[in-house]
Scaffold this active site. Structure first.
Site, PDB file in Angstrom:
ATOM      1  N   GLY A   1       0.649  -0.975  -0.184  1.00 41.57           N
ATOM      2  CA  GLY A   1       0.180  -0.304   0.141  1.00 41.57           C
ATOM      3  C   GLY A   1       1.176   0.780   0.071  1.00 41.57           C
ATOM      4  N   CYS A   2       0.547   2.081  -0.592  1.00 44.41           N
ATOM      5  CA  CYS A   2       1.511   3.702  -0.741  1.00 44.41           C
ATOM      6  C   CYS A   2       1.647   4.069   0.806  1.00 44.41           C
ATOM      7  CB  CYS A   2       0.144   4.636  -1.635  1.00 44.41           C
ATOM      8  SG  CYS A   2      -1.585   4.705  -1.357  1.00 44.41           S
ATOM      9  N   LEU A   3       0.467   3.985   1.139  1.00 49.39           N
ATOM     10  CA  LEU A   3       0.796   4.691   2.648  1.00 49.39           C
ATOM     11  C   LEU A   3       1.513   4.109   3.717  1.00 49.39           C
ATOM     12  CD1 LEU A   3      -2.260   6.325   4.003  1.00 49.39           C
ATOM     13  CD2 LEU A   3      -0.322   7.984   3.369  1.00 49.39           C
ATOM     14  N   ALA A   4       1.280   2.111   3.480  1.00 52.55           N
ATOM     15  CA  ALA A   4       2.232   1.906   4.338  1.00 52.55           C
ATOM     16  C   ALA A   4       3.352   1.856   3.566  1.00 52.55           C
ATOM     17  CB  ALA A   4       1.613   0.178   4.060  1.00 52.55           C
ATOM     18  N   THR A   5       3.970   1.869   2.418  1.00 57.44           N
ATOM     19  CA  THR A   5       4.858   1.424   1.505  1.00 57.44           C
ATOM     20  C   THR A   5       5.837   3.257   2.494  1.00 57.44           C
ATOM     21  OG1 THR A   5       4.699   1.336   0.125  1.00 57.44           O
ATOM     22  CG2 THR A   5       6.328   2.313   0.131  1.00 57.44           C
TER      23      THR A   5
END
Length: 350
Positions: free
Chosen positions: A158-162
């Protein structure tokens, strides 16, 4: 065959698919061969992705085919569909006889979480599909470089997770005093192309608000990626916010350590951890979205005071947070140098 590697995109009308096609148009070794979208069959790609006119001459097709795969040294199917469709789609590809030279990358969150109870809590609408899930490697190459290179099935992060994982990974072995706060801010394109009242321009342009506070599905993904030692000794508080901008993510992670932090030593530990990561850059002050939007870079800044630490991460949710990261994984899976086709600078101030 102009290039040695080919890609088919399943779910070709969304922002992620458009960014994939934009980036791959300039890739020296990988070309897009097939784009599937049942709602746009027969229409040219540029009818939906207008910025790709004169860049991509393909038309949307109704279903993925395998015939083209044999023309390439290796092929890939990239699933750029809404949540809930990946498990069945991968199973269908396997049932139909997915070619031996073909790999699959899923851009959704359908297959990211390993534990069934956690998956059900955050992705209740998505079947667990244990057999398919067990074959998927979590595609964050900065942590799983060798596994990504050897994988046949990838679940793209996921983008935020990255952003949060890259901020925390070098210090994941530390035990914090109290909770680690992950204050995340993201552009509206992360919600996808489909219109939503909360993403309508008059609603967002002059507003700023948190959403899914302490309930976001990227929080368990972050803990899982950082390992059992991290999740057993630390708790997180993940609070995402919607920025009134189309693209970009800025995440500030902060917490308190048991003892005083040596700033130089901490910076050195980050430098060493990412010494072989071409897309992690360090900034002397807070990263800016303008320096990462349109790129595959994640910019980091580390600040300390006594036993307090704050790490700020910036990346493009459609770049390093999705399409760029997907291509980074493809490069490894195809045996290409990791930065191939991705070393582009941001536009800078405009």
């Amino acid at each position: 065959m102009a290039k040695p590697f080919g890609v088919g995109i399943i779910g070709g009308s969304g922002y992620g698919a458009g960014e994939l096609m934009r980036l791959l148009a300039a890739h020296p070794d990988i070309e897009v061969t097939q784009v599937v979208s049942r709602s746009h069959v027969g229409r040219p790609i540029h009818a939906v992705h207008t910025h790709l006119q004169s860049i991509n001459s393909l038309t949307f097709c109704e279903a993925p085919s395998f015939e083209w795969c044999s023309q390439y040294r290796k092929a890939a199917f990239i699933l750029a569909m809404p949540s809930g469709l990946a498990p069945k789609t991968i199973q269908d590809l396997l049932t139909r006889g997915l070619p031996e030279n073909a790999v699959v990358i899923d851009l959704s969150g359908d297959l990211r979480l390993h534990e069934e109870s956690t998956h059900t809590a955050f992705y209740a609408e998505v079947p667990f599909a244990a057999e398919v899930r067990s074959q998927c490697v979590y595609g964050l190459s900065e942590l799983n470089h060798s596994a990504v290179a050897a994988a046949r099935f990838i679940s793209n992060p996921g983008c935020l997770a990255t952003a949060a994982i890259l901020a925390l990974a070098p210090i994941a072995s530390h035990t914090f005093v109290g909770s680690i706060v992950i204050d995340a801010k993201t552009g509206t394109s992360g919600a996808g192309r489909e219109p939503q009242a909360s993403m309508h321009h008059p609603s967002r342009a002059a507003d700023f608000a948190a959403y899914k506070t302490l309930q976001h599905r990227h929080e368990p993904e972050i803990a899982q990626a950082l390992g059992s030692t991290f999740s057993q000794t630390n708790t997180t508080m993940f609070i995402p916010h919607l920025l009134p901008v189309p693209r970009g993510i800025l995440v500030t992670v902060y917490g308190t350590l048991p003892t005083q932090v040596d700033p130089a030593q901490m910076q050195q530990s980050f430098n060493q951890f990412y010494s072989r990561s071409p897309f992690v850059r360090f900034r002397e002050s807070s990263p800016r979205l303008v320096d990462v939007v349109g790129t595959n870079f994640c910019d980091l800044h580390i600040a300390t005071r006594g036993n307090q630490i704050a790490i700020i991460a910036a990346l493009d949710n459609l770049g390093k947070g999705m399409a760029g990261q997907c291509i980074q994984n493809l490069n490894l899976m195809f045996g290409l140098p990791e930065p191939t086709g991705l070393l582009a600078a941001a536009l800078g101030p405009v």
